[in-house]
Design a protein around this motif. Structure first.
Motif, short mmCIF file in Angstrom:
data_model
loop_
_atom_site.label_atom_id
_atom_site.label_comp_id
_atom_site.label_asym_id
_atom_site.label_seq_id
_atom_site.Cartn_x
_atom_site.Cartn_y
_atom_site.Cartn_z
N THR A 69 0.83 -1.21 0.00
CA THR A 69 0.00 0.00 0.00
C THR A 69 0.86 1.26 0.00
OG1 THR A 69 -0.17 -0.22 2.41
CG2 THR A 69 -2.02 -1.03 1.08
N PRO A 99 -5.38 5.70 -4.44
CA PRO A 99 -6.13 6.89 -4.00
C PRO A 99 -6.78 6.71 -2.63
CG PRO A 99 -6.57 6.41 -6.30
CD PRO A 99 -5.78 5.26 -5.79
N ALA A 100 -7.43 5.60 -2.40
CA ALA A 100 -8.08 5.33 -1.11
C ALA A 100 -7.18 4.41 -0.30
CB ALA A 100 -9.45 4.72 -1.33
N VAL A 120 -8.76 2.77 2.90
CA VAL A 120 -9.77 1.76 2.56
C VAL A 120 -9.11 0.48 2.07
CG1 VAL A 120 -11.69 1.24 1.02
CG2 VAL A 120 -11.52 3.50 2.07
N GLY A 149 -16.53 0.03 -0.49
CA GLY A 149 -15.81 1.14 0.13
C GLY A 149 -15.54 2.27 -0.84
N GLN A 150 -15.31 1.96 -2.10
CA GLN A 150 -15.11 3.00 -3.10
C GLN A 150 -16.41 3.73 -3.42
OE1 GLN A 150 -12.26 4.04 -4.31
NE2 GLN A 150 -11.13 2.56 -3.10
N ARG A 191 -17.21 6.47 -0.77
CA ARG A 191 -16.38 7.66 -0.77
C ARG A 191 -16.93 8.70 -1.75
NH1 ARG A 191 -11.92 6.96 -3.12
NH2 ARG A 191 -10.71 8.54 -2.02
N ASP A 215 -12.20 11.72 -5.24
CA ASP A 215 -11.28 10.93 -6.05
C ASP A 215 -11.97 9.79 -6.78
OD1 ASP A 215 -9.24 12.54 -5.27
OD2 ASP A 215 -8.52 11.21 -3.68
N ARG A 216 -13.23 10.00 -7.19
CA ARG A 216 -13.91 8.93 -7.91
C ARG A 216 -13.36 8.73 -9.32
NH1 ARG A 216 -20.34 8.86 -6.33
NH2 ARG A 216 -20.03 8.56 -4.09
N VAL A 268 -11.12 5.61 -9.31
CA VAL A 268 -11.69 4.42 -8.68
C VAL A 268 -11.10 3.15 -9.27
CG1 VAL A 268 -13.81 3.09 -8.44
CG2 VAL A 268 -13.83 5.52 -7.96
N SER A 327 -7.73 2.40 -7.79
CA SER A 327 -7.85 1.94 -6.41
C SER A 327 -8.37 0.51 -6.35
CB SER A 327 -8.77 2.87 -5.63
OG SER A 327 -8.86 2.48 -4.28
N THR A 358 -6.56 -2.78 -4.78
CA THR A 358 -7.24 -3.62 -3.80
C THR A 358 -7.21 -5.09 -4.20
OG1 THR A 358 -8.71 -1.77 -3.26
CG2 THR A 358 -9.41 -3.97 -2.57
#
Length: 352
Positions: free
Chosen positions: A132, A138-139, A142, A183-184, A187, A190-191, A194, A197, A201
């Protein structure tokens, strides 16, 4: 004869040879006459260049001055220097990680899987932290929380399941990814990133679940011996590859990646040799079977480590700022062992 025509032709010889004499000066209201052949020959440009041909697509004809210039020579890219102390440090970390996993597998026994699962959980948390911080999705929070929850769930499923199989781990990986998607969606910022992110993940969740396959492998016959052979081969391959890069990083695979092909090949070969030697001493193995499962895990580990180096070079070339120094260099050995674990399980179930 008409009087008008007779008066205009008076004083001229109608049968005279040669061209009509040109007027002394330009007449008013009439454009000048076009230049004749001898006048055009004074410059000689048209005769030397030849006829102009029309180009396709209605483009204007190409002139001699419009010839494409020769492409300029590409500037040679200077290779990234190899940091020898850093390569030695990463080699030591790979050796320690391999020793810890092999010794931890020896603590596993019927009804006593928790000590080995605790060791695996510690490695999984280190994997989550390193990846990470190196990828910087971005997230980040999360991704880290979802990956940690997936690691705990995967270890619990590997220990508590009635049958030693990979199906419960697959369900955990799918659930972790879906949890990351939710979780995305929650939020609000910062979409636009996505997809990036979610990719991070998925990669980290799959990695932590892959480590849990070692717990499942310790529950099947000859599983502990297979872990010893495979992880020893992977650890030796990673260590030798990094040591070779510190001494002779040649030939360079890419100027932007401080790795050499000699280290990758030498690591896979030495790891295979060590697994063959171990196979001659462990019960249920032969030198041939040990070399067979060792070459797969050793090659998988060194190639995963090399792929991490290419990914880091790509992020730097894209203009992304460098991330945490320790995380970036622990990423390779952790990724190598993460892929070596399911490879060991597959080779054990197929050939043993």
């Amino acid at each position: 004869m008409y009087p008008s025509s007779a008066s205009s032709e008076t004083g001229r010889d109608p049968w005279a040879d040669g061209p009509r004499p040109a007027p002394a000066g330009p007449t008013r209201g009439y454009p000048p006459e076009p230049r004749t052949g001898p006048a055009a020959e004074e410059t000689g440009e048209r005769r030397q260049r030849g006829p102009r041909r029309a180009r396709r697509g209605g483009e204007p004809p190409r002139r001699a001055d419009d010839e494409p210039a020769e492409p300029a020579e590409e500037e040679a890219v200077e290779p990234v220097p190899v940091n020898r102390p850093l390569a030695l440090t990463v080699a030591g970390f790979a050796a320690l990680l391999g020793v810890g996993l092999v010794l931890g597998a020896q603590t596993a026994g019927p009804g006593h899987r928790l000590p080995f699962a605790g060791i695996i959980l510690g490695v999984q948390l280190l994997y989550v932290l390193a990846w990470t911080m190196a990828m910087r999705p971005p997230a980040l929070l999360v991704v880290a929380l979802v990956s940690t929850a997936a690691a705990v769930a995967a270890d619990a499923a590997a220990v508590r399941s009635d049958i030693a199989a990979l199906a419960p781990l697959g369900y955990v990986a799918a659930g972790g990814f879906l949890l990351g998607v939710l979780g995305q969606l929650v939020r609000r910022v910062d979409r636009a990133r996505v997809t990036e992110s979610l990719g991070a993940t998925l990669l980290i969740v799959v990695g932590v679940v892959a480590f849990a396959t070692l717990v499942v492998l310790s529950r099947i016959p000859a599983g502990t011996q297979a872990i010893t052979v495979c992880l020893t081969a992977a650890g030796v391959a990673l260590t030798v590859a990094r040591l070779t890069d510190a001494v002779a990083p040649w030939p360079r695979l890419a100027p932007q990646v401080p790795r050499g092909a000699a280290g990758v090949v030498a690591g896979a070969m030495v790891g295979t040799l060590v697994s063959a030697v171990l196979g001659s001493y462990l019960v249920g193995f032969t030198p041939t079977s040990g070399a067979l499962i060792g070459v797969v895990t050793a090659a998988t580990a060194v190639l995963a480590d090399l792929a991490v180096g290419y990914a880091e070079a790509g992020r730097l070339m894209a203009g992304e700022p460098p991330t945490m120094w320790v995380a970036r260099h622990l990423q390779g050995p952790l990724g190598g062992f993460a892929l070596a674990a399911p490879a060991a399980y597959a080779m054990c179930t197929l050939f043993l």
